[in-house]
Design a protein around this motif. Structure first.
Motif, short mmCIF file in Angstrom:
data_model
loop_
_atom_site.label_atom_id
_atom_site.label_comp_id
_atom_site.label_asym_id
_atom_site.label_seq_id
_atom_site.Cartn_x
_atom_site.Cartn_y
_atom_site.Cartn_z
N PHE A 1 76.59 43.00 23.39
CA PHE A 1 75.68 42.85 24.52
C PHE A 1 76.41 43.03 25.84
O PHE A 1 77.58 42.67 25.98
N SER A 2 75.70 43.56 26.83
CA SER A 2 76.15 43.55 28.23
C SER A 2 75.00 43.02 29.08
O SER A 2 73.84 43.42 28.89
N ILE A 3 75.31 42.12 30.01
CA ILE A 3 74.31 41.61 30.94
C ILE A 3 74.36 42.43 32.23
O ILE A 3 75.43 42.68 32.77
N TYR A 4 73.18 42.84 32.70
CA TYR A 4 73.07 43.53 33.98
C TYR A 4 72.23 42.67 34.93
O TYR A 4 71.15 42.21 34.57
N SER A 5 72.76 42.49 36.12
CA SER A 5 72.07 41.66 37.12
C SER A 5 70.93 42.43 37.77
O SER A 5 70.81 43.65 37.61
N ALA A 6 70.10 41.71 38.51
CA ALA A 6 68.98 42.35 39.21
C ALA A 6 69.48 43.42 40.17
O ALA A 6 68.83 44.47 40.34
N GLU A 7 70.63 43.18 40.82
CA GLU A 7 71.17 44.15 41.77
C GLU A 7 71.63 45.43 41.08
O GLU A 7 71.79 46.47 41.73
N SER A 8 71.88 45.36 39.78
CA SER A 8 72.39 46.52 39.04
C SER A 8 71.30 47.41 38.48
O SER A 8 71.55 48.58 38.18
#
Length: 459
Positions: free
Chosen positions: A140-147
């Protein structure tokens, strides 16, 4: 790898209109979470200079201010209240080892869920990408809202294209990871700046496969704090962030006022200023000689309530923070709060948290199903249940005694007794009735404990 946050999408890559609309809001909430140093680094974005204030005097003005970070403390407390009990995660047996390090960064599944909850509380939006090492395991990779800078979804909410902003390498070189479906196949393209101005080049093109077969879906899961769609929503604690910044500005004014009025200023009346044009030495080792016997000497000192309004404003804003979720700032109540009053007092923040937990739970479940499908496992074997018992509900001595008495009198079954012991955090959730019976030694109770559905009120 989990991307905490990324810079705003570069103009040449383009961005979704909703991303442009909400980006500054995301950044504001992120800055509040990161705290005082981050807020002060942004200068006049959050603390406008006073009229005619120079650079050096503004720096002093800013330095004296205090940013009370109830935003961070509230999020930390809310995440802690959810994770006080571990999430129940079921996956196919072959995937159990993957749960010990789900992101190739040392996050087990519980830590990953905690991080995802925190991200969603900060900005109201986060994403999970299921990726795979070449000839290796999925992760898994988490992506933030800014990304998450651009997206294109069908009417049934299925994405056909997603653009993710990244910073690559130690020099944090910006790039865009483009996930898309072309001719029914899942492709990944890495876009970078070219040599010419505003030129974009594809530096890599990858076609992820499942044991030699191409995927026909994008293994990316979006999590919104209060809706399952792709439309951007306001961060759940945006109002709290705004009050924190307002408190910061009031703090700057109050501290500046205190500084200027707290230092006594000497004055002399009835003398020629030219007689003291070289200054006046004051202190116990200096004597002030004044030729005019009618002259008056003294110190100007602050008196009155001029700063009281600013102090009251800070108190009012701290109360607003409390109402908006930062209950740790509230004064301890001197009276006893009834259970109903406590329930009403917590209703607002818990309803927000419950809704958010539901969306995170669905998002993690979907991501794990994507991982199972990629591993050729049955996705129906995947389930996730995140704790919703946010408040410490441990049974007190009186309730505990009442339950035992009810069991002894035959009013409730042993199953009901054990269920309540679990709910009241006396027993672990995984404990079965038979296991608990086996733990009780006969000589401690005078006789054997018997499991029966037809109770006679005796052990």
């Amino acid at each position: 790898m989990a991307y905490s946050y990324a810079p705003k999408a570069l103009p040449q890559y383009g961005a979704h209109p909703e991303y442009d609309e909400y980006h500054d809001i995301f950044v504001k909430c992120r800055d509040c979470y990161l705290g005082e140093d981050r807020i002060k680094d942004q200068g006049e974005n959050y603390l406008p200079a006073l009229p005619d204030q120079t650079g050096s005097s503004y720096d002093v003005y800013k330095t004296r201010a205090t940013f009370l970070n109830s935003f961070n403390r509230t999020i930390t407390g809310l995440v802690g209240s959810v994770m006080r009990r571990p999430s129940i995660v079921n996956v196919p047996e072959s995937m159990e080892d993957l749960m010990e390090d789900v992101n190739l960064g040392g996050y087990d599944i519980q830590t990953f869920i905690s991080h995802l909850l925190r991200e969603t509380l900060i900005t109201g939006r986060a994403g999970i990408l299921v990726d795979r090492e070449e000839n290796g395991r999925p992760y898994f990779s988490i992506y933030s809202a800014e990304s998450i800078i651009d997206w294109n979804v069908s009417r049934n909410n299925v994405p056909a294209k997603i653009s993710l902003m990244e910073e690559e390498g130690r020099d944090k070189k910006p790039q865009v990871r483009e996930l898309l479906i072309e001719d029914g196949r899942y492709l990944v393209k890495i876009l970078e700046d070219g040599e010419e101005e505003d030129e974009i080049v594809v530096s890599q093109e990858i076609e992820p496969q499942k044991r030699g077969t191409t995927l026909d879906f994008i293994p990316f899961t979006l999590i919104n704090s209060d809706n399952p769609g792709w439309s951007v929503c306001h961060p759940p604690l945006l109002d709290l962030a705004n009050v924190c910044l307002s408190h910061y500005r009031t703090s700057a004014d109050l501290e500046a006022g205190r500084h200027y009025v707290s230092i006594p200023t000497p004055y002399i009346i009835g003398v020629d200023p030219e007689e003291f044009d070289t200054g006046i030495a004051i202190g116990p080792t200096s004597a002030i000689i004044v030729p005019n016997e009618q002259a008056k000497i003294g110190f100007l000192e602050f008196a009155g309530v001029g700063l009281k309004s600013l102090e009251q404003a800070l108190t009012q804003k701290e109360h607003q923070m409390s109402v908006l979720g930062a209950r740790v700032l509230e004064r301890v109540r001197t009276g006893v709060e009834s259970a109903e009053a406590a329930r009403i007092h917590q209703a607002s923040e818990l309803s927000i948290l419950s809704s958010l937990v539901t969306e995170v739970e669905k998002g993690v479940t979907k991501a794990l199903k994507h991982m199972a499908e990629w591993e050729n496992q049955n996705s129906d074997d995947v389930s996730v249940k995140i704790n919703r018992d946010f408040v410490d509900a441990k049974l007190n001595a009186r309730d505990l005694q009442a339950l035992v008495d009810a069991y002894l009198k035959g009013a409730v079954s042993l199953d009901t007794l054990v269920y309540n012991f679990k709910a009241g955090e006396i027993l672990e959730d995984s404990t079965s009735v038979d296991e608990e019976i086996s733990r009780i030694k006969p000589n401690e109770r005078g006789s054997d404990v018997r499991r029966t559905d037809n109770l006679d009120g005796e052990f």
